[in-house]
Design a protein around this motif. Structure first.
Motif: not given
Length: 492
Positions: A280-297
């Protein structure tokens, strides 16, 4: 022929009508003064015009101040008009109507009403760059959920555990740079911070990686704040390509992790995979990858710019360097073992260092604008902000306001003595404000303070070349900042 002339006349009238309403948008009230520029293009070119000033960006400053225009009347008379827009004015950027705010009260109101009257928003060009599932574009419960995920990484308890790794990384890099003839500080600190952050986030090790992840982020950054022309060869196109390649690498790393479910690395990627696997998680793979990208940047680019400017300020002002060095030397003297690592208590005791960091980011103004969108028509100080319009909060205009900061262009960390040096206020928003106050602020301060500690206690340096700044409108060092780094003698 008559019909042709009639059609042409109707077309001219329609265009004139469209141009008129472009320049004079309708609303129930008085829109702030200003110019909408040319149809569609607006004042985009003026906004992106490079400048070398450390002052309020010319685009904003010229529209805030009084301008006397001379209008020749019948070639014999002159009429002087006061065309002052003031701290709140309208414009158009990349074909979108925008209210620019250099008013501390309006800025505070915008941040305070996040989610009620305003919501986080950026132009489509930034949406394409950062992704449509990016944390900056998400609202409500989803935003709070992602914010808590990030706090899991950058919260105080985790930062305490990360402190030894931050110090070890800084000391190791400084030692390496001292063996080089010169080092370009912006590039060097960016690489240092990226490697540290990538290791904590995704256990990425550049020395053992088949592809260079950071190269894609460098291409991304070079076109981040550029004219949005997606044609091969342009900075914007290279930016999009850099993001696409970086996202592909992150996707591959995610798939590799899933293929080895029993191998834990205790990094943020493990935490993300755990969240993705919950029922039942609301986290999607697309959101997770975008989050990783922004955190690295976000974790390395802004911090490396601030560190480069910090060292430049220290190079230019020996009195500030003397005070900063005295504080950090005292940390070493008060230890039972001078060679032991930094403790959290020692870090929190660095009062002047935090004043120095605040003053550095105040003058750096790395983020030239913070965007929000009005959810409905809003009245403020006799002006109407139409619903759907963007509001660009302008931090430089606040940070360089002479009514708040005496001699605002002067670097003076002591101006923060006795004042609040944490969080945001009406007059300080280097890390944002309101509910979207940057969750990585403490991580940034830890990295800056620890790097400065290692630098001033163990090394001296001399500038070799570069150090000139360019704003486009974001901060850049076009020629870098090259220094020669030398280990201090024990007696120094």
């Amino acid at each position: 022929m008559l019909m042709l002339w009639t059609g042409a006349l109707v077309l001219i009238i329609c265009i004139a009508h469209w141009v008129y309403y472009w320049r004079n948008p309708r609303c129930n009230g008085k829109v702030p003064p200003g110019s909408m520029g040319f149809p569609l293009l607006g004042e985009t070119l003026q906004f992106f015009t490079p400048n070398t000033t450390s002052d309020i960006p010319p685009f904003v400053k010229e529209r805030m101040k009084s301008i006397l225009l001379v209008l020749r009347f019948f070639l014999t008379c002159s009429l002087l008009l006061d065309c002052r827009y003031g701290p709140i004015f309208k414009t158009s950027l990349v074909a979108l109507p925008v209210i620019v705010s250099a008013d501390p009260n309006l800025n505070h109101f915008v941040f305070l009403q996040e989610g009620l009257l305003f919501q986080s928003w950026y132009p489509d060009m930034f949406t394409e760059i950062f992704g449509r599932q990016n944390v900056g574009w998400l609202h409500g419960f989803m935003y709070k959920y992602l914010k808590n995920m990030v706090l899991h990484l950058f919260g105080p308890e985790n930062l305490k555990k990360m402190l030894p790794a931050v110090e070890e990384t800084a000391c190791r890099r400084l030692q390496r740079w001292s063996n080089q003839e010169t080092v370009e500080l912006k590039e060097a600190t960016a690489g240092m911070i990226f490697d540290l952050t990538a290791k904590k986030l995704i256990s990425y090790d550049q020395d053992n990686a088949s592809q260079n992840l950071r190269e894609n982020f460098v291409a991304f950054i070079q076109g981040l704040i550029s004219f949005p022309l997606d044609i091969p060869g342009t900075a914007y196109h290279k930016c999009l390509e850099g993001r696409k390649n970086a996202m592909k690498m992150l996707k591959n790393l995610l798939n590799q992790r899933r293929a080895m479910p029993g191998k834990s690395r205790s990094d943020f990627f493990d935490y993300v995979l755990e969240e993705l696997g919950k029922e039942g998680t609301i986290l999607t793979e697309a959101i997770a990858l975008d989050l990783m990208f922004v955190l690295l940047f976000a974790s390395f680019e802004t911090t490396s710019l601030a560190l480069t400017l910090a060292v430049k300020f220290l190079s230019d002002d020996p009195s500030v360097l003397k005070k900063l060095r005295a504080e950090h030397d005292a940390v070493l003297r008060n230890r039972e073992n001078a060679d032991s690592g930094l403790t959290w208590k020692e870090y929190k005791s660095m009062t002047y260092t935090f004043q120095f960091i605040n003053e550095t980011v105040r003058l750096a103004n790395i983020v030239p604008g913070i965007f929000r969108k009005a959810l409905r028509e809003i009245q403020f100080k006799g002006y109407t902000i139409p619903g759907g319009w963007a509001v660009m909060v302008c931090p430089p205009a606040v940070h360089l306001n002479p009514a708040k900061y005496q001699d605002p262009l002067t670097f003076n960390p002591s101006r923060w003595e006795g004042g609040e040096i944490n969080g945001a206020s009406k007059n300080f928003m280097a890390f944002g404000g309101g509910m979207r106050f940057c969750v990585g602020t403490d991580f940034t301060k830890v990295q800056m303070a620890v790097f400065l500690h290692c630098l001033v206690t163990k090394y001296r340096w001399e500038p070799i070349k570069g150090g000139n700044m360019l704003r486009t409108p974001g901060l850049q060092f076009p020629d870098g900042f090259h220094v020669r780094l030398m280990e201090k003698n024990r007696m120094e």
